[in-house]
Design a protein around this motif. Structure first.
Motif, PDB file in Angstrom:
ATOM      1  N   ASP A 145       0.816  -1.223   0.000  1.00  0.00           N
ATOM      2  CA  ASP A 145       0.000   0.000   0.000  1.00  0.00           C
ATOM      3  C   ASP A 145       0.849   1.272   0.000  1.00  0.00           C
ATOM      4  N   ASN A 146       2.153   1.132  -0.107  1.00  0.00           N
ATOM      5  CA  ASN A 146       2.994   2.299   0.184  1.00  0.00           C
ATOM      6  C   ASN A 146       3.187   3.285  -0.970  1.00  0.00           C
ATOM      7  N   PHE A 147       3.125   2.803  -2.188  1.00  0.00           N
ATOM      8  CA  PHE A 147       3.261   3.697  -3.347  1.00  0.00           C
ATOM      9  C   PHE A 147       4.501   4.585  -3.288  1.00  0.00           C
ATOM     10  N   CYS A 148       5.628   3.979  -3.057  1.00  0.00           N
ATOM     11  CA  CYS A 148       6.880   4.730  -3.217  1.00  0.00           C
ATOM     12  C   CYS A 148       6.911   5.160  -4.689  1.00  0.00           C
ATOM     13  N   THR A 149       7.388   6.376  -4.934  1.00  0.00           N
ATOM     14  CA  THR A 149       7.140   6.947  -6.268  1.00  0.00           C
ATOM     15  C   THR A 149       7.938   6.278  -7.390  1.00  0.00           C
ATOM     16  N   TYR A 150       8.928   5.455  -7.045  1.00  0.00           N
ATOM     17  CA  TYR A 150       9.757   4.798  -8.071  1.00  0.00           C
ATOM     18  C   TYR A 150       9.306   3.361  -8.332  1.00  0.00           C
ATOM     19  N   CYS A 151       8.302   2.867  -7.590  1.00  0.00           N
ATOM     20  CA  CYS A 151       8.074   1.424  -7.522  1.00  0.00           C
ATOM     21  C   CYS A 151       6.778   0.988  -8.212  1.00  0.00           C
ATOM     22  N   VAL A 152       6.877  -0.118  -8.956  1.00  0.00           N
ATOM     23  CA  VAL A 152       5.720  -0.629  -9.688  1.00  0.00           C
ATOM     24  C   VAL A 152       4.883  -1.616  -8.868  1.00  0.00           C
ATOM     25  N   SER A 224      11.414  -5.248   5.447  1.00  0.00           N
ATOM     26  CA  SER A 224      10.838  -4.366   6.466  1.00  0.00           C
ATOM     27  C   SER A 224      10.828  -2.932   5.970  1.00  0.00           C
ATOM     28  N   HIS A 225       9.703  -2.278   6.077  1.00  0.00           N
ATOM     29  CA  HIS A 225       9.678  -0.841   5.772  1.00  0.00           C
ATOM     30  C   HIS A 225      10.064  -0.098   7.057  1.00  0.00           C
ATOM     31  N   PRO A 226      11.059   0.799   7.001  1.00  0.00           N
ATOM     32  CA  PRO A 226      11.525   1.462   8.228  1.00  0.00           C
ATOM     33  C   PRO A 226      10.408   2.159   9.007  1.00  0.00           C
ATOM     34  N   ASN A 263       8.442   9.433  -1.488  1.00  0.00           N
ATOM     35  CA  ASN A 263       7.267   9.073  -0.671  1.00  0.00           C
ATOM     36  C   ASN A 263       7.586   7.941   0.319  1.00  0.00           C
ATOM     37  N   ARG A 264       8.771   8.003   0.908  1.00  0.00           N
ATOM     38  CA  ARG A 264       9.142   6.941   1.861  1.00  0.00           C
ATOM     39  C   ARG A 264       8.532   7.190   3.244  1.00  0.00           C
ATOM     40  N   ARG A 265       8.145   8.384   3.525  1.00  0.00           N
ATOM     41  CA  ARG A 265       7.437   8.740   4.764  1.00  0.00           C
ATOM     42  C   ARG A 265       8.242   8.507   6.040  1.00  0.00           C
TER      43      ARG A 265
HETATM   44  S1  SF4 Z   1       9.434   0.017  -2.584  1.00  0.00           S
HETATM   45 FE1  SF4 Z   1       8.599  -1.530  -1.201  1.00  0.00          FE
HETATM   46  S2  SF4 Z   1       7.348  -0.345   0.218  1.00  0.00           S
HETATM   47 FE2  SF4 Z   1       7.688   0.990  -1.550  1.00  0.00          FE
HETATM   48  S3  SF4 Z   1       5.926   0.628  -2.904  1.00  0.00           S
HETATM   49 FE3  SF4 Z   1       7.551  -0.767  -3.553  1.00  0.00          FE
HETATM   50  S4  SF4 Z   1       7.132  -2.670  -2.483  1.00  0.00           S
HETATM   51 FE4  SF4 Z   1       5.970  -1.073  -1.429  1.00  0.00          FE
END
Ligand code: SF4
Length: 425
Positions: A145-152, A224-226, A263-265
Motif C-alpha cells: 500500500d505504500n506507493f513509493c514513487t519509483y516502484c511498480v 521491512s519498511h523502516p 514518498n518513503r514517509r
Molecule cells: S518500494 Fe517496497 S514499500 Fe515501496 S511501494 Fe515498492 S514494495 Fe511497497
C-alpha cells in the motif's frame, strides 16, 4: 518473492502430474517468471523469450510458453500481439488459476490470459515445490500500500493482503516436520502484516506463533519498511530465540528531500533513530539495506547525505542500484532526471565506500564463535558453507554429512562478502 512464486507454480504443475524437464529444449511447457522492478530485468526477459520463440516450431517443437510475474501483469494481452509465441499470460495474483488455464488453453487451442487478480489469493492454500530441504520461503502477505514513487509493485501486485495466521503457522509446522530448519517470512512490507485480518494478529505476534513450530531452528523475514518498524517488533527480535539477529531495512537515500520525493514517509533522522534502537536492543544486529542512486532531482549534496549515512550506520551489506524509469510510477514525472553517466559514477562511489565498510564489519567477527547452519559443500573444494544467525556466509573445512546441522565455527578470516573459519570441537 519471485523465487517463491516459481516454487508455487512448480507445486501446482507437479500436482497435475508434470515433472521437471532437464532443459527448455526437452520441456512441454516453459514458464518465464518475470520481474519488472528495473529495466535490466525486463530486457533479460525479452531476450530469453526471443530464444524460446526461436526454439518453438523448430523440428516440430510444440512447447507451451507461459509468461508469469510482473511483466505479465504489466503487459497482459499486449504480450500476445507483441510476441505471438506466447501461449499463456498469468499475473502474480492469479497463480492459483494455473491448472485451470492449462486446461482452458488445451480446450480452446488459443492463448489465454489471466491478469485480473484473484481477490481470494491470500486465502488459498497453494502447494509449493521446494527443493532445498533446509531453508524455505513462506509468503505471509501480498501486495503493498505504500506507493513509493519509483516502484511498480502496488500497481502490479495489488494492495496489501495478509494471509490468515493459522494458514501460515500450519505451513511452517509442516515444513518443520519435513526437516526444514530455517524459514524466511516473505512480504513486501512484513512489518505491517495483519491489516484486514478476521483473526487479528500483528507481525510480532506472528513471529511468536511461528517460532513454536518443532524442528524449525531459525526464523528470518524480509522486507521491512523502516516506517513500520515498531518497538514491539524490536522487542520480539530481542526476545524470541529463533528469530535471527539480522534485518534488511531499505533506506534508499540519506537525503530528506529525496526521501520525501520518493514518498518513503520517514526522515533520515527517524531512520537513524530506529537503527539506534535496534542496536541498543540487539547489539549483534546485522543490518543490510537498499540504496537507489540518481533518483530524479538528486543533487550532489543529496548524494553526499547518502554517503554520510552509509558511513554512520555502517551496514553489513547493501544492495545499490541506479534509479530506473518504470511505467505507471510517479517518479517518471519528477523533474531533474539524471544522465546515465552521473548515475553510474554515483553507484560506483557507493559500492566502493561500502566495500571497505563490509570488510571492516566482517573483520570484527574474527576470533568470535558463530552458530552456523551448514548448507552443504562450498564451491571451494573440500569446504563446507553455511550461514551465521546474522546471515553471513561462512566457509570452513568439515564433512558433508553435517549439512542441516547447527555447528559452532570459530572465525579466522574475513573478506567483504564472506567469512572463513574452523569447526569448534
Ligand atoms: S518500494 Fe517496497 S514499500 Fe515501496 S511501494 Fe515498492 S514494495 Fe511497497
Amino acid at each position: 518473492m519471485n523465487e517463491h512464486d516459481s516454487e508455487r507454480m512448480a507445486g501446482i504443475l507437479e500436482s497435475q502430474g508434470f515433472v521437471p524437464a532437464a532443459s527448455a529444449e526437452d520441456a512441454e511447457m516453459v514458464i518465464l517468471n518475470t520481474c519488472s522492478i528495473r529495466d535490466k530485468a525486463e530486457q533479460k526477459f525479452y531476450s530469453e523469450l526471443g530464444r524460446l520463440a526461436h526454439l518453438k516450431g523448430r523440428g516440430g517443437n510444440k512447447v507451451t510458453i507461459a509468461v508469469a510475474g510482473c511483466i505479465a501483469q504489466q503487459e497482459g494481452e499486449k504480450l500476445l500481439s507483441r510476441t505471438p509465441s506466447v501461449d499463456m499470460v498469468i499475473g502474480p495474483s492469479d497463480i492459483a488459476r494455473l491448472s485451470a488455464m492449462i486446461e482452458k488453453k488445451r480446450d480452446l487451442g488459443r492463448p489465454v490470459v489471466e491478469t485480473g487478480g484473484d481477490p481470494e489469493y491470500h486465502r488459498r492454500l497453494v502447494p509449493a515445490s521446494r527443493t532445498d530441504g533446509l531453508k524455505a520461503w513462506v509468503s505471509i502477505m501480498y501486495g503493498c500500500d505504500n506507493f513509493c514513487t519509483y516502484c511498480v509493485v502496488p500497481y502490479l501486485r495489488g494492495r496489501e493482503r495478509s494471509r490468515p495466521p493459522r494458514d501460515i503457522v500450519a505451513e511452517v509446522r509442516v515444513l518443520g516436520e519435513q526437516g526444514y530448519r530455517e524459514i524466511t517470512l516473505l512480504g513486501q512490507n512484513v512489518n505491517s502484516y495483519g491489516k484486514g485480518l478476521q483473526e487479528p494478529c500483528t507481525f510480532p505476534e506472528l513471529l511468536r506463533r511461528v517460532q513454536d513450530a518443532d524442528g524449525i531452528e531459525r526464523v528470518r523475514f524480509v522486507t521491512s519498511h523502516p516506517r513500520d518498524l515498531s518497538d514491539a517488533l524490536i522487542d520480539a527480535i530481542r526476545d524470541l530465540t529463533k528469530v535471527c539477529e539480522s534485518i534488511h531495512l531499505p533506506v534508499q537515500s540519506g537525503a530528506d528531500r529525496v526521501l520525501a520525493s520518493m514518498n518513503r514517509r520517514y526522515t533520515s533522522a527517524e531512520y537513524r533513530d530506529k537503527v539506534q534502537k535496534l542496536r541498543k536492543a540487539v547489539p549483534d544486529m546485522v543490518i543490510t539495506t537498499d540504496i537507489i542512486v540518481g533518483f530524479p532531482g538528486e543533487t550532489a549534496d543529496d548524494f553526499a547525505c547518502t554517503l554520510r549515512l552509509l558511513q554512520e550506520v555502517e551496514y553489513d551489506n547493501i544492495f545499490a542500484f541506479k534509479y530506473s524509469k518504470r511505467t505507471h510510477t510517479k517518479a517518471l514525472g519528477i523533474p531533474g532526471h539524471l544522465a546515465e553517466e552521473v548515475k553510474e559514477e554515483r553507484l560506483a562511489q557507493v559500492l566502493e565506500l561500502q566495500k571497505g565498510i563490509s570488510l571492516r564489519k566482517n573483520e570484527h567477527h574474527i576470533g568470535s564463535v558463530q552458530e552456523v547452519l551448514v548448507e552443504g559443500a562450498s564451491k571451494k573444494g573440500g569446504m563446507l558453507t553455511g550461514r551465521t544467525r546474522g546471515n553471513k556466509s561462512v566457509n570452513f573445512p568439515g564433512p558433508v554429512h553435517l549439512r542441516g546441522s547447527l555447528v559452532n565455527v570459530r572465525i579466522i578470516a574475513a573478506g567483504p562478502n564472506s567469512l572463513s573459519g574452523e569447526l569448534c570441537v
